[in-house]
Every structure is written in structure tokens, then in C-alpha cells.
Design a protein around this motif. Structure first.
Motif, PDB file in Angstrom:
ATOM      1  N   LEU A  86     -10.980  25.970 -26.845  1.00  0.00           N
ATOM      2  CA  LEU A  86      -9.940  25.066 -27.331  1.00  0.00           C
ATOM      3  C   LEU A  86     -10.119  24.726 -28.801  1.00  0.00           C
ATOM      4  O   LEU A  86      -9.144  24.502 -29.517  1.00  0.00           O
ATOM      5  CB  LEU A  86      -9.902  23.796 -26.487  1.00  0.00           C
ATOM      6  CG  LEU A  86      -9.482  23.987 -25.027  1.00  0.00           C
ATOM      7  CD1 LEU A  86      -9.195  22.645 -24.373  1.00  0.00           C
ATOM      8  CD2 LEU A  86      -8.266  24.883 -24.902  1.00  0.00           C
ATOM      9  N   HIS A  90      -6.972  25.366 -31.205  1.00  0.00           N
ATOM     10  CA  HIS A  90      -6.342  24.264 -31.929  1.00  0.00           C
ATOM     11  C   HIS A  90      -6.632  24.314 -33.429  1.00  0.00           C
ATOM     12  O   HIS A  90      -5.774  23.949 -34.230  1.00  0.00           O
ATOM     13  CB  HIS A  90      -6.779  22.934 -31.329  1.00  0.00           C
ATOM     14  CG  HIS A  90      -6.218  22.694 -29.962  1.00  0.00           C
ATOM     15  ND1 HIS A  90      -4.880  22.456 -29.738  1.00  0.00           N
ATOM     16  CD2 HIS A  90      -6.806  22.690 -28.736  1.00  0.00           C
ATOM     17  CE1 HIS A  90      -4.663  22.303 -28.443  1.00  0.00           C
ATOM     18  NE2 HIS A  90      -5.813  22.444 -27.809  1.00  0.00           N
ATOM     19  N   TYR A  95      -0.973  29.448 -30.733  1.00  0.00           N
ATOM     20  CA  TYR A  95      -0.092  28.933 -29.688  1.00  0.00           C
ATOM     21  C   TYR A  95       0.481  30.005 -28.773  1.00  0.00           C
ATOM     22  O   TYR A  95       1.010  29.694 -27.705  1.00  0.00           O
ATOM     23  CB  TYR A  95       1.042  28.120 -30.311  1.00  0.00           C
ATOM     24  CG  TYR A  95       2.022  28.906 -31.156  1.00  0.00           C
ATOM     25  CD1 TYR A  95       3.101  29.567 -30.578  1.00  0.00           C
ATOM     26  CD2 TYR A  95       1.895  28.955 -32.544  1.00  0.00           C
ATOM     27  CE1 TYR A  95       4.016  30.267 -31.350  1.00  0.00           C
ATOM     28  CE2 TYR A  95       2.799  29.652 -33.325  1.00  0.00           C
ATOM     29  CZ  TYR A  95       3.858  30.304 -32.724  1.00  0.00           C
ATOM     30  OH  TYR A  95       4.758  31.003 -33.494  1.00  0.00           O
ATOM     31  N   THR A 128      -1.174  25.935 -26.289  1.00  0.00           N
ATOM     32  CA  THR A 128      -1.753  24.724 -26.887  1.00  0.00           C
ATOM     33  C   THR A 128      -1.241  23.431 -26.272  1.00  0.00           C
ATOM     34  O   THR A 128      -1.699  22.350 -26.660  1.00  0.00           O
ATOM     35  CB  THR A 128      -1.468  24.686 -28.405  1.00  0.00           C
ATOM     36  OG1 THR A 128      -0.057  24.743 -28.628  1.00  0.00           O
ATOM     37  CG2 THR A 128      -2.137  25.849 -29.125  1.00  0.00           C
ATOM     38  N   GLU A 129      -0.299  23.525 -25.335  1.00  0.00           N
ATOM     39  CA  GLU A 129       0.260  22.317 -24.730  1.00  0.00           C
ATOM     40  C   GLU A 129       0.079  22.367 -23.208  1.00  0.00           C
ATOM     41  O   GLU A 129      -0.902  22.894 -22.706  1.00  0.00           O
ATOM     42  CB  GLU A 129       1.748  22.187 -25.109  1.00  0.00           C
ATOM     43  CG  GLU A 129       1.989  22.035 -26.592  1.00  0.00           C
ATOM     44  CD  GLU A 129       3.453  21.812 -26.938  1.00  0.00           C
ATOM     45  OE1 GLU A 129       3.737  21.453 -28.097  1.00  0.00           O
ATOM     46  OE2 GLU A 129       4.336  21.990 -26.065  1.00  0.00           O
ATOM     47  N   TYR A 132      -3.086  21.912 -19.840  1.00  0.00           N
ATOM     48  CA  TYR A 132      -4.425  22.143 -20.382  1.00  0.00           C
ATOM     49  C   TYR A 132      -4.662  21.395 -21.682  1.00  0.00           C
ATOM     50  O   TYR A 132      -5.646  21.649 -22.382  1.00  0.00           O
ATOM     51  CB  TYR A 132      -4.655  23.639 -20.617  1.00  0.00           C
ATOM     52  CG  TYR A 132      -4.575  24.506 -19.373  1.00  0.00           C
ATOM     53  CD1 TYR A 132      -4.462  23.952 -18.099  1.00  0.00           C
ATOM     54  CD2 TYR A 132      -4.593  25.889 -19.474  1.00  0.00           C
ATOM     55  CE1 TYR A 132      -4.378  24.740 -16.973  1.00  0.00           C
ATOM     56  CE2 TYR A 132      -4.518  26.696 -18.341  1.00  0.00           C
ATOM     57  CZ  TYR A 132      -4.403  26.113 -17.095  1.00  0.00           C
ATOM     58  OH  TYR A 132      -4.321  26.913 -15.972  1.00  0.00           O
ATOM     59  N   SER A 133      -3.766  20.491 -22.023  1.00  0.00           N
ATOM     60  CA  SER A 133      -3.913  19.772 -23.294  1.00  0.00           C
ATOM     61  C   SER A 133      -5.038  18.751 -23.272  1.00  0.00           C
ATOM     62  O   SER A 133      -5.449  18.244 -24.312  1.00  0.00           O
ATOM     63  CB  SER A 133      -2.594  19.076 -23.655  1.00  0.00           C
ATOM     64  OG  SER A 133      -2.225  18.165 -22.627  1.00  0.00           O
ATOM     65  N   ILE A 153       1.999  18.127 -21.159  1.00  0.00           N
ATOM     66  CA  ILE A 153       2.606  17.844 -22.460  1.00  0.00           C
ATOM     67  C   ILE A 153       3.494  19.004 -22.906  1.00  0.00           C
ATOM     68  O   ILE A 153       3.035  20.150 -22.991  1.00  0.00           O
ATOM     69  CB  ILE A 153       1.520  17.588 -23.520  1.00  0.00           C
ATOM     70  CG1 ILE A 153       0.570  16.480 -23.076  1.00  0.00           C
ATOM     71  CG2 ILE A 153       2.165  17.270 -24.867  1.00  0.00           C
ATOM     72  CD1 ILE A 153       1.242  15.148 -22.830  1.00  0.00           C
ATOM     73  N   ASN A 154       4.762  18.709 -23.185  1.00  0.00           N
ATOM     74  CA  ASN A 154       5.692  19.716 -23.699  1.00  0.00           C
ATOM     75  C   ASN A 154       6.453  19.120 -24.881  1.00  0.00           C
ATOM     76  O   ASN A 154       7.013  18.029 -24.752  1.00  0.00           O
ATOM     77  CB  ASN A 154       6.690  20.126 -22.614  1.00  0.00           C
ATOM     78  CG  ASN A 154       6.014  20.693 -21.382  1.00  0.00           C
ATOM     79  OD1 ASN A 154       5.664  21.854 -21.345  1.00  0.00           O
ATOM     80  ND2 ASN A 154       5.820  19.857 -20.357  1.00  0.00           N
ATOM     81  N   ASN A 232       1.631  26.913 -20.190  1.00  0.00           N
ATOM     82  CA  ASN A 232       0.205  27.235 -20.184  1.00  0.00           C
ATOM     83  C   ASN A 232      -0.318  27.557 -18.790  1.00  0.00           C
ATOM     84  O   ASN A 232      -0.911  28.615 -18.550  1.00  0.00           O
ATOM     85  CB  ASN A 232      -0.571  26.053 -20.786  1.00  0.00           C
ATOM     86  CG  ASN A 232      -1.805  26.487 -21.533  1.00  0.00           C
ATOM     87  OD1 ASN A 232      -2.411  27.499 -21.207  1.00  0.00           O
ATOM     88  ND2 ASN A 232      -2.191  25.720 -22.534  1.00  0.00           N
TER      89      ASN A 232
END
Length: 341
Positions: A86, A90, A95, A128-129, A132-133, A153-154, A232
């Protein structure tokens, strides 16, 4: 001269990365490799360090990262794997996870009907979202009243750009996979971004499936898919299913990309496989194909095609490791590929 960062990692990672570096060397394209063999479970166990700022500075000085595998059973409850993977995703905003899946030989398919076996698609996964954020937590831990929350998270920005990348990758069609009928808030966002992205790419056919239907269709009609784009978690699940239909994760390469900067992390899907580490039987094909993805991304398309052809020839001739029904060792398979090259 292109420079790459190499992180052999854990388990079978160093074994298969050694094979990939031999293949890249024989191609004679002059890649310079900065090997970070200290980024591994042993250092984390000793010093509590996964990937520090000095390591990231060395990575940023290169054009791409070739990673073998990260993870060990005794560190599952720690932040070791997230601290490496990660951090890279990040730090470089990788992405777009891109997993091409191809049936390399008919005998490798678990499907009974030969007419249903053809598979040649790409799964594009938002990287990236989603679930798994890492946003969430536990309340009243280890009690009968424990509450566990993981936030999905989207964002408009994140969803729109992964959809556009899927259209960029497509040859004929993009299939969106979601669960908008049950996951309403995120589903509405994905559907709206999907509608707008499709309008920006009218030349490409589109299709939409819910995740459960997509899993079924991958098994019953795998040849219908060109590009699948998903969140993800859904993309993670579907890519392993597709890999199994193509002969197993020992043949599954992947790339995590930032299409704007051009930077990429290239990693075989199989993980560290600690149960066979050190036995000399690890399948090197996934890492070799991953190395091929990497050099294709760097502009060496002819050499990447040569790797694909050498792997295909080795599989067709039965020069494979035990997981594919052969009897050769990791190094013997690599020698077969090198001879073909």
C-alpha cells in the motif's frame, strides 16, 4: 537506459525474480536494476521496518518496480504487507491494477467443454479506494458486543479515471462489474460515472453485470469478455477466478500503474507461497510474464512478445513445473525459456 527497482521479497519471490532477471539479461535491452533485497520479512521482524523513506527515494529514481512477493504467515497480523504494497500504491498513486488473463494451452483449462475454454481478457481493478482503503475499525474488541466496520470508499475522481483507463485498454468491449442493486450509495456513483465514461468513448461496446452474474459468466462464457472493470475487492476476486480458468495463478501476471506518470509496479499474482519456498519447484512463468508486461510498458514490445512466445512454447512442449503437470524444477523451466529466447 531504463532503470528498474527490484524487490525480491519473501518466500518464492527471490527464486522467481532471479529467473526473470536472467530472462531480461539475455534479451540484451540494457536494463539497470537496483535490487532492494533488504525489503523483506526478516528486516521487518528485526527492525520493524517495511518500506522507509530511503527505500521510496530509490524506487522513485527508477522507471518501474519488479516485485517478487511480499508476506509470511508469522506476520499476517502485522502491517508488514500493507506497509510495502500500500505504501508503493499510494506513494506513486498506482490506481490502475491491470491483470491480463490468457489460456496458454487448452490442456490447462479446468472446463470440460473445449468450446467454452477460450479466455483472453484483461481485468482492470481500481487499486487505491474501495474496501481496501483501510478506513474503519473495531469497537469493544474481543467481546460479545464487538463491532467491526470497514468503509467502502468510492470517489468521483477515482471511479471516473479507472473507467476511462478501462476504455483505453479495450479492444472491443468494456464490461462494468458492480453490485449496484444491493450496494446503493457506491453503486449509484459507479453507475453515473459509467454512463458518462461510456459517452466519452462511443466507439467501444459496453456491458454491465452484477458481481454474482459476472462470476457465473466467467465460467460459462469466458470467451465473451474483453475488458472487465471493477472495484478493488470485486476485481481482486474475479482476477483469481479468471486465473484459475487459465491454468492457475502460477501463470498470472499483474501491473499496478499510474497511466499519467507512466510509473508502474509489476508483480506476479501468486504471492510468497511459503509452503513450497526453497524446494525449487515454484512456477516462474507468472514472474516471467510479469517481466514481459513491464518491458512492454517501457516500450520494448518486440522483446515482450518474445517472452510470451517462449513461455507458450515451453508450455506446449510440456516443459513445466509440477503445478502444471510437469516434472521440471524452477531453474530447468527457466533454462527452457532462455533456450527458446
Amino acid at each position: 537506459m531504463d532503470s528498474i527497482t527490484v524487490i525480491p521479497g519473501d518466500g518464492i519471490g527471490p527464486e522467481v525474480v532471479e529467473c526473470a532477471l536472467q530472462v531480461l539479461d539475455v534479451l540484451g535491452i540494457g536494463l539497470s536494476a537496483d535490487v532492494l533485497d533488504h525489503v523483506c520479512a526478516d528486516r521487518y521482524r528485526r527492525d520493524g521496518l517495511a518500506l522507509n523513506e530511503a527505500d521510496l527515494a530509490r524506487v522513485s529514481a527508477s522507471s518501474a518496480v519488479l516485485l517478487g512477493a511480499i508476506g509470511r504467515p508469522d506476520l499476517e497480523e502485522t502491517d508488514y504487507v500493507r506497509g510495502v504494497l500500500l505504501s508503493l500504491r499510494h506513494s506513486f498513486d498506482l490506481y490502475a491494477n491491470c491483470r491480463p488473463v490468457r489460456l496458454w494451452h487448452d490442456r490447462l483449462s479446468p472446463l470440460r467443454d473445449p468450446a467454452s475454454r477460450m479466455l483472453d481478457c484483461v481485468i482492470v481493478r481500481e487499486n487505491t479506494e474501495g474496501l481496501y482503503s483501510g478506513i474503519g475499525g473495531n469497537l469493544r474488541t474481543s467481546s460479545p458486543q464487538e463491532v467491526a466496520i470497514d468503509a467502502d470508499i468510492n470517489t468521483w475522481h477515482g471511479v471516473s479515471r479507472i473507467l476511462d483507463y478501462a476504455f483505453f485498454t479495450a479492444r472491443r468491449e468494456v464490461c462494468l462489474v458492480d453490485k449496484a442493486n444491493a450496494v446503493r450509495a457506491g453503486g449509484r456513483l459507479w453507475q453515473e460515472c459509467w454512463r458518462r465514461s461510456a459517452e466519452r468513448h462511443p466507439e467501444t461496446a459496453t456491458r454491465h453485470l452484477y458481481i454474482d452474474a459476472a462470476a457465473m459468466k466467467l465460467v460459462t462464457e469466458p470467451g465473451r469478455f474483453d475488458v472487465i472493470v471493477a472495484s478493488n475487492s470485486y476485481g481482486d476476486i474475479l482476477s483469481d477466478l479468471a486465473a484459475a480458468l487459465a491454468g492457475g495463478i502460477g501463470l498470472a501476471p499483474s501491473a499496478s500503474l499510474n497511466p499519467e506518470s507512466g510509473f508502474g509496479l509489476f508483480e506476479p499474482v501468486h504471492g510468497s507461497a511459503p509452503d513450497i519456498a526453497g524446494q525449487g519447484i515454484a512456477n516462474p512463468f507468472a514472474c516471467l510474464l510479469t517481466a514481459g508486461l513491464m518491458i512492454r510498458h517501457l516500450g520494448y514490445k518486440t522483446e515482450a512478445a518474445a517472452i510470451d512466445a517462449a513461455v507458450a512454447g515451453s508450455i506446449a512442449a510440456g516443459r513445466v513445473t509440477p503445478d502444471l503437470g510437469g516434472s521440471l524444477s524452477t531453474r530447468e523451466v527457466t533454462r527452457a525459456v532462455l533456450a527458446a529466447l
